[in-house]
Design an enzyme around this catalytic site. Structure first.
Site: not given
Length: 163
Positions: A12-14
């Protein structure tokens, strides 16, 4: 002598992954970036096929690849395809980028442990992809949640260890 190694994961979003991993025992450094895609020098605005991933530098005397994967499966939902929280698309896929046969076998082992735990309502869909070039994200994405403590994240510790 220190035994520093690197691990490459995407979940997902880093920003959220980096923020949680940076403070784990044995983690020396984290960097967010793009991995597993189709173009060289990807950017936030153009990274076809790349996942938002993190490069984790760790001290193998203090933590292991297996322990990193254990935590990875505790801080994101590995049962959703191309999605974490509100983020949709292949950039947000759950992936372990293995660098050698040993890491591949460890990934299979940990996925089996996670599936056997029945903690998630479905089976793990995390993909296993061979390591490819890791491209560091732009400076404004590095340490984002340190600089923006109220920024968006869908990552949090959901369970205790699987190990």
């Amino acid at each position: 002598m220190t035994d520093f190694k690197k691990a490459y994961i995407a979940g997902g979003c880093f920003w959220g992954m980096e923020d949680l991993f940076r403070v784990r025992p044995g983690i020396i450094d984290t960097e967010v970036g793009y991995i597993g895609g189709q173009n060289d020098h990807p950017t936030y605005r153009y990274h076809p096929g790349h996942a938002e991933g993190i490069e984790i530098t760790y001290d193998a005397a203090k933590t292991s690849f297996k322990e990193i994967l254990d935590y990875f499966f505790r801080v994101h939902d590995p049962t959703t395809v191309d999605r974490q929280g509100n983020d949709l698309g292949s950039s947000y896929r759950s992936t372990i980028f293995f660098q050698n046969e040993e890491e591949l076998q460890t990934a299979h082992e940990v996925i089996g442990i996670v599936n056997d735990s029945n903690r998630w309502p479905a089976k793990v869909v995390t993909t296993l992809e061979p390591y490819s070039t890791f491209w560091a994200a732009e400076p404004e994405h590095q340490d984002y949640l340190v600089r923006n403590p109220n920024g968006y994240t869908c990552h949090f510790e959901r369970f205790g260890t699987y190990l």
